[in-house]
Design a protein around this motif. Sequence first.
Motif, PDB file in Angstrom:
ATOM      1  N   ASP A   1      -1.041  48.588  39.079  1.00 18.93           N
ATOM      2  CA  ASP A   1       0.038  48.020  40.088  1.00 18.93           C
ATOM      3  C   ASP A   1      -0.653  47.748  40.904  1.00 18.93           C
TER       4      ASP A   1
ATOM      5  N   ASP B   1      -0.790  56.746  45.316  1.00 21.49           N
ATOM      6  CA  ASP B   1      -0.823  55.514  44.255  1.00 21.49           C
ATOM      7  C   ASP B   1      -1.266  55.697  43.136  1.00 21.49           C
TER       8      ASP B   1
ATOM      9  N   VAL C   1       0.690  45.952  43.706  1.00 22.16           N
ATOM     10  CA  VAL C   1       0.955  46.288  45.241  1.00 22.16           C
ATOM     11  C   VAL C   1      -0.100  47.580  46.044  1.00 22.16           C
ATOM     12  N   ALA C   2      -0.256  48.577  44.846  1.00 24.09           N
ATOM     13  CA  ALA C   2      -0.851  49.479  45.640  1.00 24.09           C
ATOM     14  C   ALA C   2      -2.377  49.219  45.442  1.00 24.09           C
TER      15      ALA C   2
ATOM     16  N   SER D   1      -1.359  51.416  35.501  1.00 27.48           N
ATOM     17  CA  SER D   1      -1.057  50.631  34.887  1.00 27.48           C
ATOM     18  C   SER D   1      -1.174  49.201  35.635  1.00 27.48           C
TER      19      SER D   1
ATOM     20  N   SER E   1      -8.490  47.461  39.005  1.00 26.28           N
ATOM     21  CA  SER E   1      -8.338  48.631  38.764  1.00 26.28           C
ATOM     22  C   SER E   1      -8.825  50.080  38.319  1.00 26.28           C
TER      23      SER E   1
ATOM     24  N   ASN F   1      -0.326  55.283  39.611  1.00 23.93           N
ATOM     25  CA  ASN F   1      -0.190  54.130  39.092  1.00 23.93           C
ATOM     26  C   ASN F   1      -0.982  53.018  38.532  1.00 23.93           C
ATOM     27  N   ILE F   2      -1.843  53.370  39.410  1.00 20.89           N
ATOM     28  CA  ILE F   2      -3.112  51.471  40.001  1.00 20.89           C
ATOM     29  C   ILE F   2      -3.864  52.452  38.548  1.00 20.89           C
TER      30      ILE F   2
ATOM     31  N   ASN G   1      -5.648  43.469  38.101  1.00 16.37           N
ATOM     32  CA  ASN G   1      -5.869  44.438  36.967  1.00 16.37           C
ATOM     33  C   ASN G   1      -7.458  44.596  36.952  1.00 16.37           C
TER      34      ASN G   1
END
Length: 567
Positions: free
Chosen positions: A105, A96, A107-108, A103, A32, A99-100, A29
């Motif tokens: 993400d 993606d 995986v991304a 939240s 991000s 989403n990063i 995180n």
Amino acid sequence: MGEDAKHAAMVEFLGTFPTLSGAPPKTMNDLSDGVVLFEALSEIAPDHFDPTTIARHLGDNWALKSSNLRKLVRNLEWYYHEDLKKDANFSEITSDLGNIARSGDAVAIAGLVELVAAAAVTCELKGEFVGRIMGMSQEGQVQMKGIIESSLQRLEEYDGGEEEGDDNELIFGGTGGSDEKADEEEAVLFDANHLKSGGGDMDKEELETQLMETRRELAQQKSQLGEIREDAEKAQGKLRALVEDLQDRLAQRQDELITAEEELRTATSELDDAKNKIHDLEEEKAQLADDLDVATAKATQLHKAEATVIAYRKKLEGVGMVNQQMTDLEDQAAGYLRQIMDLESEVKKTQSLQKQVDSLQMKLVTLEKERSDKSDSLQNTATEIAELKSLLGSAEKAKKMYESELKELRAQQAVEQEDVSAVQGFDTQAPQLSKEQKEKMVRLEYENKKLKEELEAAKNAAPAEAAASAAPAASGDAAALQAEVTSLKEELAKKEAQNKKIGSDKDKLEAYTKRTLAKFQDKYLVALQECKAKLKEKQDKIEVLESRSATEKTAQKREERLLSSTI
């Protein structure tokens, strides 16, 4: 468990870069916002990644995070295409980024870190980065080996020649013509050599001169071609700058779109709040309407009071200093209230005074009885005086009789003195008779004197004695009782006067109450007018809010149309 180990190895790998401005990342995180990845790539490709061009300390602002990530992916794609001549699934990574940023993400983010690792092991300083990987923990080395293998398998060869040719044809149309001309000249040259070797029809000098001219033309064409290529490179650089500018503008527009979406959300939330406020205001309006109905009902009840208020107001128009009079009346009313309280306390004392009056009346009755008894005793003394008078009369009669007898005795004594010398035997008998007579006479004189004294005392002292005998006992108590009764009567008169005064004060207090009620009615009418004014103000505010919401809706629709047109 395998994904967690993989993510831990990625975080450990990025923590080995000395170009990080902050603390090494601990979780996925932390990546991000794109700051750590950008600073790591600034060491891998410093020409393409300038860490001073990104925003830092973003907190929860996902819009700025998305801007950093877009800039990172754009520069990474450019680096892959220009320097590494490789290509990857950048479109999927770009999709993606939202989403990063929102939240985090994992995986991304892992896909983005794989591209960074592939760039590290394929760049010019790959030996240094491989050494850093070898310096990681055993498990981290194993995981990074798998990450690098999978990322290298995802890479493809990038051939941008066709696209460059197309771009050159679109922008610079003269380049293809110059190449064709050079090919034709080379073909002419080859034809000249062929003729030379084969025929011998032309002279050697002509061929040499033609060859020299051809070479000069070829050098001239090559110099023109170099200039054209330089111009093409400059144009391509300008095109790249323009594309980058357009990409920056697009990113800026996307950021503006994101901020516009945020503003739209805030506007919708404000609109919802405004709707809730409108609903609350409508409820308040309904409540005020109910209050207004109640007030109108009370106003109808106050019509009669208004007539009296108008009458009193007409009377009060000619009176000055109303406030001073009101304060004076209030002070007077307070004084009246204090007097009423004092009178009530005194009225409470009247019970004890009444008891005292009753006791005094009982004492008066007893004194009356004693007086009647004294009068009876006085009558008895009067009868005794009458009896004494009768005794006195009988005593006077006896006195007269004794006086007559005394005269006779004196006459006899004179006769006897004349006959003393002649009768010598009478001297022995005469003193004996005279002595008895003298004794009787003295006794009678003493009794007569006593009776006279008693008669005079009875005449003079009997009435006073009777009155004094009856009065001393009764006069003292009766006088005290009479004085007390008179004082009580005076106090009763005072109480009656005070009661009359209280009655007049009560009338004054009623008049003051009426005036105060009139003043309160005036204040109530003023409050009613203020309530109506406030209700009107609330209605105007509701209309303003409704118009504002309508304008906001139109502005929102206009912004949506503008955003759709810009997209």
